[in-house]
Design an enzyme around this catalytic site. Structure first.
Site, PDB file in Angstrom:
ATOM      1  N   HIS B 131       0.897  -1.071  -0.081  1.00  0.00           N
ATOM      2  CA  HIS B 131      -0.070  -0.089  -0.076  1.00  0.00           C
ATOM      3  C   HIS B 131       0.830   1.075   0.089  1.00  0.00           C
ATOM      4  O   HIS B 131       0.592   2.133  -0.675  1.00  0.00           O
ATOM      5  CB  HIS B 131      -0.899   0.030   1.279  1.00  0.00           C
ATOM      6  CG  HIS B 131      -1.673   1.120   1.417  1.00  0.00           C
ATOM      7  ND1 HIS B 131      -2.840   1.547   0.760  1.00  0.00           N
ATOM      8  CD2 HIS B 131      -1.575   2.354   2.343  1.00  0.00           C
ATOM      9  CE1 HIS B 131      -3.172   2.947   1.118  1.00  0.00           C
ATOM     10  NE2 HIS B 131      -2.507   3.222   1.850  1.00  0.00           N
ATOM     11  N   LYS B 250      -9.727  12.330   7.151  1.00  0.00           N
ATOM     12  CA  LYS B 250      -9.735  10.753   7.843  1.00  0.00           C
ATOM     13  C   LYS B 250     -10.699  10.945   8.982  1.00  0.00           C
ATOM     14  O   LYS B 250     -11.425  10.117   9.242  1.00  0.00           O
ATOM     15  CB  LYS B 250      -8.614  10.619   8.300  1.00  0.00           C
ATOM     16  CG  LYS B 250      -7.376  10.478   7.254  1.00  0.00           C
ATOM     17  CD  LYS B 250      -7.541   8.935   6.475  1.00  0.00           C
ATOM     18  CE  LYS B 250      -5.952   8.684   5.928  1.00  0.00           C
ATOM     19  NZ  LYS B 250      -6.057   7.339   5.361  1.00  0.00           N
TER      20      LYS B 250
END
Lengths: 422, 422
Positions: B131, B250
């Site tokens: 990732h 987030k």
């Protein structure tokens, strides 16, 4: 936005004599909240208000029936105003409550104070453009102030569990660092331990998740302010912070002062929020006429250092810097709240918003050693001849803050100090 | 490190019939903890254990006397093991407790579940090197994997207040974004809303501030694991994240599954932790023979999507990706705990450590749309012909997780799902 009322009257005097002393941080016009218990006891902490050199126990004098500061912070504005009015009237000279309330007083010197509320989430902002520019030069010489800075109130989440109250020492952190000329990193004690001069803004009423707080309503959610020192390990920070920001370089300890000075008490010390000429105006969700008129708070902040050697020799702490928060901050508390919630993030009573390091444009106004010593290149010489680039074991670092304005009685935030243990 | 014992015996069957069904997430070998109440009630949440399609009320059957999950998580290892043993014995076929405990069962379908404990601090890590490399390429084409990645378990603090339980919808966040060709940023709904496939590791016993947890002791502080989706607004992230990391991109919502599968239940699914050939070995504080031998957990993870159109047409969710956590993660939970506390940071019961997006090396193993759609450049085509680069309003995103191993009964983590509201 809270307004001036009878509780701010400069002529008010208290039957608590020490509250009338010149230069006290806690005159009757202040009335900050904190949590206390008898020193050395294991009692539950109770809610108190600082008045002169005393603490008034709010439950003992029948004003509240809880020990839960966060519940008190969650109260609507009119209840908060009513409590402030009742406190002001009961503590005034000639008050009929004097005899009863005198029994609810304890000398601050005989009490233990703790972190003033239960801090659920702690967010640290980066509101001083002067700090951001100076530090940015050290991390990114070609690109000190990033393009987003004048648009976005830059912030990030911090660690709530390691926030400690003024007076509590902490151990110098160890961590991974990598010297520029080393092939691999190593683990060891931080050698570039720094402080950060900040204000800590506390949230009162929260908002529901998914419901942003508009800038016009933002201050209804602002409970008050404390001094805040976000201790920082610069060498750990330099190695770890890309790409997701500071982590272990910050979360070992942060020191908060024990008293929350309320937004209401700060009313006489509000000042206009002005952008430097040529800078962009904030986007509409961060802008309002009220915020422009009186969105900033004039709070003078001072940093002092006392080394172990100075302490042993009985020498007083020496001032490292002094700055006014309103001059240092590029964003107001209302803007921080509006920004924090614009995406629907829910704030809760007791959440803490750090201002970020508050530095002014002048050399003596820098809020960290990293700035004062030019990244460790130019040591500061203390009066006894000791030199400092970063903090040494045994150093005590002290933050002080106060507000002054024409026609108003000076109020103080108290102190936030901490000592570095080896 | 927890060991195999009688509670893991593959031959065990429960008197709760649904716990013996093939493919159930919650056989008697699992016994995960959560908090529940009768659906539609305003009762206090109680502590329960999932068994088949039922919840066992631990207080009602006399095993505990608290509703405070964090207190239960704070218990020492031997008490936790004893509770697991008592649960396993009481739920077995032929158990003398059957008649009494049957009264303490409720069907999961008639209960409301909540976030499984009170989460004080939430830290998100970045443990998948695949990732980190793929995303790094999009943000920094010349410099995808930073020099610290293979040395430092990169992490940062997240927002605890906005963590919601599986099933709870959330509103698409608005925020500041700036198009590459725009002069100034603007405010609007995120147009690059993404999910992140993560595991959420829960802390049991905490550590005192200033007292690091050595890697050999780290797992004594690990309570268990849930599925975790750290929803992310990539367009807001791109504009705000320098220099201090992600913030409003987030913190509007993160979804956690309601059941914490304990470290003890995961014992049969431990696997070696191996570094790819040629990579540096971790520094000593992040290395131990036990961690190398069995520090990782083999947990299969799956991501599914159901659009509003699919839901209306009665079409089942479609799989977007599948990956094994042990193959995706470059750091083990024990390493995360040792790193998090090496500077003296104090962890507390109920703290949550997110693994970060778990992506494998293959195309179908990516844990976010940002990776699956190559940053929005290559839309995914759903079976009904709809296309997706990022999430659309009405999309439901579902995480699933389970463990399988030779000679062990399959256990599951359940599901974590959430729907995007406009």
């Amino acid at each position: 936005m809270s307004e001036l009322n009878a509780t701010h009257n400069a002529k008010l005097r208290s039957w608590v004599a020490s509250a009338n002393a010149l230069g006290t941080d806690f005159p009757i016009q202040n009335l900050p909240y904190g949590r206390f218990r008898a020193a050395g006891s294991a009692d539950r902490f109770r809610i108190g208000v600082a008045i002169g050199d005393q603490v008034l126990d709010l439950k003992a004098c029948g004003l509240i029936d809880t020990d839960d500061m966060n519940a008190l912070m969650d109260a609507p504005g009119d209840q908060r105003q009513a409590l402030r009015k009742a406190l002001s009237e009961g503590l005034r000279e000639g008050s009929p409550q004097q005899e009863a309330w005198a029994k609810a007083l304890s000398p601050q010197s005989s009490t233990e104070l703790t972190v003033p509320c239960c801090i659920g989430d702690y967010t640290d902002f980066y509101t001083s453009v002067h700090h951001a520019t100076t530090v940015g030069k050290q991390f990114r010489p070609d690109n000190p102030l990033l393009p987003n800075y004048k648009w976005v109130p830059i912030g990030y989440h911090g660690r709530a569990s390691s926030i400690i109250v003024s007076g509590q020492p902490f151990t110098r952190p160890q961590g991974q660092t990598k010297a520029p000329d080393a092939d691999v990193p190593c683990l060891g004690p931080s050698r570039r331990l720094d402080y950060e001069l900040e204000l800590g803004w506390f949230i009162g009423r929260g908002n529901a998740q998914g419901q942003p707080i508009g800038i016009a309503d933002a201050e209804q959610h602002l409970f008050g302010v404390s001094l805040f020192n976000d201790w920082s390990a610069r060498d750990i920070q330099g190695w770890e912070y890309q790409p997701l920001g500071p982590f272990l370089s910050k979360n070992f300890a942060s020191t908060v002062s024990p008293w929350m000075v309320t937004t209401e008490a700060l009313a006489p010390f509000r000042v206009p929020f002005e952008r430097p000429a040529g800078d962009p105006q904030p986007l509409p969700y961060l802008d309002s006429s009220a915020n422009r008129a009186l969105g900033a708070f004039s709070i003078t902040l001072e940093v002092l250092l006392q080394s172990a050697q100075m302490r042993a020799a009985g020498e007083a702490p020496v001032r490292l810097s002094m700055v006014n928060a309103a001059q240092a901050a590029y964003w107001t508390p209302a803007q921080l709240i509006a920004h924090h919630t614009v995406n629907g993030c829910n704030l809760q009573p007791g959440d803490l918003l750090g201002s970020g390091t508050l530095s002014g444009p002048e050399a003596g106004q820098a809020g960290s050693l990293m700035e004062l010593s030019a990244g460790g290149k130019q040591p500061i010489v203390l009066p006894n001849g000791e030199k400092r680039t970063f903090l040494e074991d045994g150093d005590t670092l002290i933050l002080r803050g106060w507000c002054e304005a024409e026609g108003a009685v000076r109020i103080g935030l108290g102190t936030a100090f901490g000592t570095v243990l080896p």
